[in-house]
Motif scaffolding. Sequence first.
Motif, mmCIF file in Angstrom:
data_model
loop_
_atom_site.group_PDB
_atom_site.id
_atom_site.type_symbol
_atom_site.label_atom_id
_atom_site.label_comp_id
_atom_site.label_asym_id
_atom_site.label_seq_id
_atom_site.Cartn_x
_atom_site.Cartn_y
_atom_site.Cartn_z
ATOM 1 N N GLU A 286 0.817 -1.427 0.153
ATOM 2 C CA GLU A 286 0.085 -0.018 0.037
ATOM 3 C C GLU A 286 0.917 1.445 -0.033
ATOM 4 O OE1 GLU A 286 -3.283 2.224 2.938
ATOM 5 O OE2 GLU A 286 -2.924 0.085 3.094
ATOM 6 N N GLY A 287 2.144 1.194 0.970
ATOM 7 C CA GLY A 287 3.018 2.491 0.822
ATOM 8 C C GLY A 287 3.664 2.510 -0.795
ATOM 9 N N LEU A 288 3.910 1.574 -1.099
ATOM 10 C CA LEU A 288 4.641 1.588 -2.347
ATOM 11 C C LEU A 288 3.662 1.968 -3.380
ATOM 12 C CD1 LEU A 288 7.026 1.126 -4.453
ATOM 13 C CD2 LEU A 288 6.247 -1.218 -4.530
ATOM 14 N N ASN A 289 2.652 1.633 -3.491
ATOM 15 C CA ASN A 289 1.526 2.214 -4.728
ATOM 16 C C ASN A 289 1.129 3.730 -4.275
ATOM 17 O OD1 ASN A 289 1.330 -0.254 -5.852
ATOM 18 N ND2 ASN A 289 -0.233 -1.165 -4.345
ATOM 19 N N LEU A 290 1.170 4.266 -2.941
ATOM 20 C CA LEU A 290 0.947 5.631 -2.752
ATOM 21 C C LEU A 290 2.308 6.279 -3.243
ATOM 22 C CD1 LEU A 290 -0.558 7.670 -1.102
ATOM 23 C CD2 LEU A 290 0.818 7.210 0.935
ATOM 24 N N LEU A 291 3.228 5.842 -2.860
ATOM 25 C CA LEU A 291 4.497 6.789 -3.570
ATOM 26 C C LEU A 291 4.690 6.722 -4.969
ATOM 27 C CD1 LEU A 291 7.229 5.524 -0.621
ATOM 28 C CD2 LEU A 291 5.803 7.538 -0.623
ATOM 29 N N LYS A 292 4.279 5.727 -5.786
ATOM 30 C CA LYS A 292 4.140 5.538 -6.935
ATOM 31 C C LYS A 292 3.398 6.779 -7.567
ATOM 32 C CE LYS A 292 5.737 0.873 -8.294
ATOM 33 N NZ LYS A 292 5.122 -0.541 -8.945
ATOM 34 N N SER A 293 2.250 6.718 -6.851
ATOM 35 C CA SER A 293 1.274 7.898 -7.514
ATOM 36 C C SER A 293 1.719 9.097 -7.216
ATOM 37 C CB SER A 293 -0.197 7.666 -6.667
ATOM 38 O OG SER A 293 0.069 7.883 -5.293
ATOM 39 N N TYR A 294 2.638 9.455 -5.834
ATOM 40 C CA TYR A 294 3.093 10.666 -5.911
ATOM 41 C C TYR A 294 4.242 10.949 -6.984
ATOM 42 C CZ TYR A 294 1.133 10.999 -1.074
ATOM 43 O OH TYR A 294 0.441 10.675 0.017
ATOM 44 N N LEU A 295 4.942 9.870 -7.276
ATOM 45 C CA LEU A 295 6.013 9.907 -8.288
ATOM 46 C C LEU A 295 5.507 10.188 -9.494
ATOM 47 C CD1 LEU A 295 9.230 9.876 -8.802
ATOM 48 C CD2 LEU A 295 8.672 7.247 -9.273
ATOM 49 N N ALA A 296 4.285 9.900 -10.104
ATOM 50 C CA ALA A 296 3.525 10.169 -11.310
ATOM 51 C C ALA A 296 3.240 11.418 -11.382
ATOM 52 C CB ALA A 296 2.363 9.221 -11.427
ATOM 53 N N GLU A 297 2.962 12.079 -10.231
ATOM 54 C CA GLU A 297 2.335 13.306 -9.906
ATOM 55 C C GLU A 297 3.439 14.335 -10.006
ATOM 56 O OE1 GLU A 297 -0.822 16.006 -7.437
ATOM 57 O OE2 GLU A 297 -0.657 13.911 -7.121
ATOM 58 N N SER B 293 10.644 13.120 -8.846
ATOM 59 C CA SER B 293 11.757 13.604 -7.796
ATOM 60 C C SER B 293 12.734 12.591 -7.849
ATOM 61 C CB SER B 293 11.051 14.045 -6.775
ATOM 62 O OG SER B 293 12.143 13.860 -5.683
ATOM 63 N N ILE B 294 13.963 12.867 -7.810
ATOM 64 C CA ILE B 294 15.065 12.096 -7.715
ATOM 65 C C ILE B 294 15.005 11.422 -6.279
ATOM 66 C CG2 ILE B 294 17.442 11.783 -7.590
ATOM 67 C CD1 ILE B 294 16.617 11.885 -10.253
ATOM 68 N N ASP B 295 14.764 12.023 -5.312
ATOM 69 C CA ASP B 295 14.829 11.602 -4.000
ATOM 70 C C ASP B 295 13.609 10.642 -3.782
ATOM 71 O OD1 ASP B 295 16.929 13.177 -3.160
ATOM 72 O OD2 ASP B 295 15.790 14.984 -2.573
ATOM 73 N N LEU B 296 12.603 11.042 -4.364
ATOM 74 C CA LEU B 296 11.315 10.194 -4.199
ATOM 75 C C LEU B 296 11.304 8.730 -5.061
ATOM 76 C CD1 LEU B 296 8.388 9.584 -3.224
ATOM 77 C CD2 LEU B 296 7.666 10.959 -5.261
ATOM 78 N N LEU B 297 12.262 8.992 -6.401
ATOM 79 C CA LEU B 297 12.435 7.834 -7.017
ATOM 80 C C LEU B 297 13.443 6.899 -6.452
ATOM 81 C CD1 LEU B 297 12.622 6.414 -9.847
ATOM 82 C CD2 LEU B 297 14.433 7.787 -10.655
ATOM 83 N N GLU B 298 14.274 7.363 -5.657
ATOM 84 C CA GLU B 298 15.241 6.593 -4.789
ATOM 85 C C GLU B 298 14.584 5.562 -3.632
ATOM 86 O OE1 GLU B 298 19.076 5.161 -3.304
ATOM 87 O OE2 GLU B 298 18.800 6.412 -5.034
ATOM 88 N N VAL B 299 13.675 6.108 -3.101
ATOM 89 C CA VAL B 299 12.863 5.550 -2.392
ATOM 90 C C VAL B 299 11.879 4.363 -2.829
ATOM 91 C CG1 VAL B 299 11.027 5.588 -0.210
ATOM 92 C CG2 VAL B 299 12.747 7.286 -0.727
ATOM 93 N N VAL B 300 11.307 4.892 -3.767
ATOM 94 C CA VAL B 300 10.277 3.999 -4.764
ATOM 95 C C VAL B 300 11.159 2.772 -5.398
ATOM 96 C CG1 VAL B 300 8.680 3.702 -6.806
ATOM 97 C CG2 VAL B 300 8.658 5.679 -5.187
ATOM 98 N N PHE B 301 12.514 3.092 -5.919
ATOM 99 C CA PHE B 301 13.046 2.057 -6.548
ATOM 100 C C PHE B 301 13.572 0.886 -5.761
ATOM 101 C CE2 PHE B 301 17.698 0.947 -7.445
ATOM 102 C CZ PHE B 301 17.532 0.226 -8.614
ATOM 103 N N LYS B 302 13.911 1.409 -4.346
ATOM 104 C CA LYS B 302 14.489 0.421 -3.370
ATOM 105 C C LYS B 302 13.348 -0.371 -2.933
ATOM 106 C CE LYS B 302 18.435 2.841 -1.628
ATOM 107 N NZ LYS B 302 19.125 3.558 -0.396
ATOM 108 N N ALA B 303 12.096 0.227 -2.811
ATOM 109 C CA ALA B 303 10.785 -0.454 -2.359
ATOM 110 C C ALA B 303 10.428 -1.348 -3.493
ATOM 111 C CB ALA B 303 10.037 0.304 -2.003
ATOM 112 N N THR B 304 10.564 -1.044 -4.652
ATOM 113 C CA THR B 304 10.429 -1.841 -5.752
ATOM 114 C C THR B 304 11.143 -3.233 -6.113
ATOM 115 O OG1 THR B 304 9.379 -0.022 -6.847
ATOM 116 C CG2 THR B 304 9.769 -2.114 -8.357
ATOM 117 N N LEU B 305 12.571 -2.882 -5.573
ATOM 118 C CA LEU B 305 13.355 -4.254 -5.777
ATOM 119 C C LEU B 305 12.967 -5.003 -4.608
ATOM 120 C CD1 LEU B 305 17.095 -2.432 -6.132
ATOM 121 C CD2 LEU B 305 15.965 -4.133 -7.700
#
Length: 391
Positions: A267-278, A281-293
Amino acid sequence: MEFEIWWLLGIPLFFSLGWIAARIDIRQLISESSSLPKGYFKGLNFLLNEQPDKAIDAFIEILKLNPETVELHFALGNLFRRRGETERAIRVHQNLLSRPDLPVEQQTQAMFELGQDYLKAGLLDRAEETFNQLVAGQYAIPARKALLEIYQREKEWLRAIDAAHALQESGAGGRQKEIAQFYCEIAQDELVHTHPEAAMAMLEKATATDRHNVRAAILTGDIYLVKGDIEQAVLAWRRVEQQSVPHVALVAQRLMDGYRKLERPHEGLNLLKSYLAEAPSIDLLEVVFKATLELESVTEANQLVSNELRRTPTLLGLDKLLDARMMTAPPEVLPELSIVKNLVSGYAQKFTRYQCTHCGFKARQFYWQCPGCSKWETYPPRRTEELNVMN
């Protein structure tokens, strides 16, 4: 027709009157100028040619010949202060204040300049004492601004709040943003000393002062985290999106960690992906990238970074893409890919900074108050390269 002829006849008369008036002004100017020492114009010429050292020497010579020249004392004191010679500036202005025959208006001016000297020299106690004597006169607003600066330097936030309120009441403009930040500073201190209730009270005042204050929402979540209420902490951090979507990057890791503790990481990862789409951000991408892995796969993480790089082409994004590529690259390709990765990383590091929009000061970490110019909320929550690409 006669009306037009009279107007034509009047033109020479108006011209003559203007010529006479100009001659009178010129004579007056020459008369006033002749009373000034020659060294004054010499010093002024040095100033105009950006030669302050020579200007100071010229003004000192004048003062030796005519020590009663008050305006030159002010000019000399200001020059000393601008050059960082605060001790000499202080002596000049103290000398002026010691004159018993100095008019009240010039005494007040000398006191204000002396306060500026003390402030520049870092003698904050003396500066505060001096400016407190000026809060009721013609220098009331600049004196209050100086006091506000002093209280911020000393981190006396309650006194800074009082000073900011006094400035508002004196007609110097709104100070809600600064006041809210002062309350946040107090809350931060209370949180460090494990006083969550006192910190929460300060944050309520911050929000009441400035409902757009992002920092108050972030700190509210931090307080709930300290109290062990993860659900409320996550809700508080999510409120950042309502205030400023770009600032979500500042709480992305907090949110992801919070959802892990709630055992709802997807749920947290999907929320952050929605933020990234909107809001890219490099910093946001860093968090989403690690969580996706962690939660999905290397392939998904690779695709995520690739899509973001197409949308926002940056060296920082390319560096992250190379990270993803190296995880799936064949062994024989890894040495060459590693060389490229190191090269890109070296250049990318130059852009991993935040930059103050007021003075241009760059920093590796995000600040609410710029270390360079001391202005509040002048750092965009994006790295410099991202801002250049977006502009």
